[in-house]
Design a protein around this motif. Structure first.
Motif, PDB file in Angstrom:
ATOM      1  N   VAL A 125      -0.932  17.512  -9.132  1.00 33.95           N
ATOM      2  CA  VAL A 125      -2.200  17.466  -8.412  1.00 33.95           C
ATOM      3  C   VAL A 125      -1.958  17.667  -6.922  1.00 33.95           C
ATOM      4  CG1 VAL A 125      -4.164  15.996  -7.802  1.00 33.95           C
ATOM      5  CG2 VAL A 125      -3.273  15.978 -10.137  1.00 33.95           C
ATOM      6  N   LEU A 126      -0.953  16.989  -6.386  1.00 34.51           N
ATOM      7  CA  LEU A 126      -0.695  17.034  -4.943  1.00 34.51           C
ATOM      8  C   LEU A 126      -0.234  18.410  -4.459  1.00 34.51           C
ATOM      9  CD1 LEU A 126       0.955  13.548  -4.368  1.00 34.51           C
ATOM     10  CD2 LEU A 126      -1.414  14.228  -4.047  1.00 34.51           C
ATOM     11  N   VAL A 127       0.416  19.211  -5.310  1.00 33.55           N
ATOM     12  CA  VAL A 127       0.844  20.538  -4.868  1.00 33.55           C
ATOM     13  C   VAL A 127      -0.345  21.474  -4.687  1.00 33.55           C
ATOM     14  CG1 VAL A 127       3.170  20.406  -5.811  1.00 33.55           C
ATOM     15  CG2 VAL A 127       1.327  21.380  -7.200  1.00 33.55           C
ATOM     16  N   THR A 137       0.836  -1.207   0.000  1.00 28.18           N
ATOM     17  CA  THR A 137       0.000   0.000   0.000  1.00 28.18           C
ATOM     18  C   THR A 137       0.867   1.252   0.000  1.00 28.18           C
ATOM     19  OG1 THR A 137      -1.704  -1.202   1.209  1.00 28.18           O
ATOM     20  CG2 THR A 137      -1.848   1.198   1.216  1.00 28.18           C
ATOM     21  N   LEU A 138       1.928   1.257   0.802  1.00 28.97           N
ATOM     22  CA  LEU A 138       2.824   2.411   0.825  1.00 28.97           C
ATOM     23  C   LEU A 138       3.554   2.563  -0.502  1.00 28.97           C
ATOM     24  CD1 LEU A 138       4.289   2.165   4.427  1.00 28.97           C
ATOM     25  CD2 LEU A 138       2.607   3.788   3.561  1.00 28.97           C
ATOM     26  N   GLN A 139       3.950   1.465  -1.102  1.00 30.13           N
ATOM     27  CA  GLN A 139       4.588   1.538  -2.416  1.00 30.13           C
ATOM     28  C   GLN A 139       3.644   2.171  -3.435  1.00 30.13           C
ATOM     29  OE1 GLN A 139       5.784  -2.403  -3.499  1.00 30.13           O
ATOM     30  NE2 GLN A 139       7.538  -2.431  -2.092  1.00 30.13           N
ATOM     31  N   THR A 140       2.378   1.786  -3.365  1.00 32.39           N
ATOM     32  CA  THR A 140       1.387   2.331  -4.301  1.00 32.39           C
ATOM     33  C   THR A 140       1.188   3.818  -4.083  1.00 32.39           C
ATOM     34  OG1 THR A 140       0.263   0.198  -4.355  1.00 32.39           O
ATOM     35  CG2 THR A 140      -0.980   2.102  -5.132  1.00 32.39           C
ATOM     36  N   THR A 141       1.057   4.257  -2.830  1.00 31.83           N
ATOM     37  CA  THR A 141       0.819   5.686  -2.580  1.00 31.83           C
ATOM     38  C   THR A 141       2.015   6.540  -2.979  1.00 31.83           C
ATOM     39  OG1 THR A 141       1.504   5.460  -0.274  1.00 31.83           O
ATOM     40  CG2 THR A 141      -0.844   5.292  -0.743  1.00 31.83           C
ATOM     41  N   TYR A 142       3.224   6.068  -2.702  1.00 26.37           N
ATOM     42  CA  TYR A 142       4.404   6.833  -3.095  1.00 26.37           C
ATOM     43  C   TYR A 142       4.581   6.826  -4.621  1.00 26.37           C
ATOM     44  CZ  TYR A 142       6.097   8.176   1.469  1.00 26.37           C
ATOM     45  OH  TYR A 142       6.236   8.782   2.693  1.00 26.37           O
ATOM     46  N   ALA A 143       4.179   5.744  -5.286  1.00 31.00           N
ATOM     47  CA  ALA A 143       4.232   5.709  -6.749  1.00 31.00           C
ATOM     48  C   ALA A 143       3.238   6.705  -7.343  1.00 31.00           C
ATOM     49  CB  ALA A 143       3.940   4.296  -7.252  1.00 31.00           C
ATOM     50  N   ILE A 144       2.072   6.786  -6.754  1.00 28.14           N
ATOM     51  CA  ILE A 144       1.071   7.754  -7.230  1.00 28.14           C
ATOM     52  C   ILE A 144       1.567   9.176  -7.008  1.00 28.14           C
ATOM     53  CG2 ILE A 144      -1.248   8.665  -6.800  1.00 28.14           C
ATOM     54  CD1 ILE A 144      -2.110   5.748  -6.258  1.00 28.14           C
ATOM     55  N   ALA A 145       2.172   9.422  -5.860  1.00 23.86           N
ATOM     56  CA  ALA A 145       2.702  10.765  -5.575  1.00 23.86           C
ATOM     57  C   ALA A 145       3.771  11.148  -6.589  1.00 23.86           C
ATOM     58  CB  ALA A 145       3.264  10.811  -4.159  1.00 23.86           C
ATOM     59  N   LYS A 146       4.579  10.197  -7.010  1.00 21.03           N
ATOM     60  CA  LYS A 146       5.615  10.466  -8.000  1.00 21.03           C
ATOM     61  C   LYS A 146       4.998  10.738  -9.380  1.00 21.03           C
ATOM     62  CE  LYS A 146       9.682   8.477  -7.638  1.00 21.03           C
ATOM     63  NZ  LYS A 146      10.399   9.668  -7.364  1.00 21.03           N
ATOM     64  N   GLU A 147       3.846  10.109  -9.681  1.00 17.47           N
ATOM     65  CA  GLU A 147       3.199  10.263 -10.981  1.00 17.47           C
ATOM     66  C   GLU A 147       2.387  11.546 -11.105  1.00 17.47           C
ATOM     67  OE1 GLU A 147       0.800   6.842 -11.839  1.00 17.47           O
ATOM     68  OE2 GLU A 147       2.471   5.470 -11.510  1.00 17.47           O
TER      69      GLU A 147
END
Length: 153
Positions: free
Chosen positions: A122-124, A108-118
């Motif tokens: 959006v996250l900013v 789950t953490l790998q997925t969330t950090y991968a999404i943040a990198k992609e």
């Protein structure tokens, strides 16, 4: 063994079978419990609809979003924003480098950090609600939570 004797019938008619029904004088129809339940359901629905469609911005002192000025959300005035974020992607550039997803064993953490990198753009533009912005002066948006491991906690 004695035989049970049936009562004699009147005028040649057979005896009426014994019934277990209550006499007509004691039957009352629905009763109070179902009526009370229906009344509570109707009252609950009424409260729900009033709360859903009532405009509470005047009573609470909040302004509708359309009335807010852009000056209140200026990046130079971070005190006006309860949680920091950028109004545009250009203001946030260059994006901070997030941790690589393979830093964690948890899927789950790998997925969330991968999404943040992609999707850093959006996250900013999303505020972080974890409270980490008070501990760090350089925290500007939700993306900054993925620069270190505190997004994993």
């Amino acid at each position: 063994m004695k035989k049970r004797r049936t009562p004699p019938s009147r005028a040649g008619k057979p005896a009426a079978p014994a019934t277990t029904a209550k006499p007509a004088a004691t039957r009352k129809g629905w009763g109070a419990a179902p009526i009370l339940a229906v009344g509570l359901l109707v009252a609950g629905a009424a409260v729900f609809f009033v709360a859903t469609f009532e405009d509470t911005t005047v009573e609470s002192g909040l302004q509708p979003a359309s009335d807010l000025s852009a000056a209140a959300y200026d990046l130079g005035n971070q005190a006006a924003k309860p949680f920091p974020y950028y109004d545009s992607v250009e203001e946030a550039r260059p994006f901070p480098v997030t941790l690589p997803p393979n830093t964690y064993e948890n899927e789950t953490l790998q997925t969330t950090y991968a999404i943040a990198k992609e999707i850093p753009e959006v996250l900013v533009q999303l505020p972080c609600l974890c409270g980490c912005h008070g501990a760090s002066e350089d925290h500007g948006s939700l993306l900054d939570c993925y620069v270190d491991n505190h997004a994993a906690t």
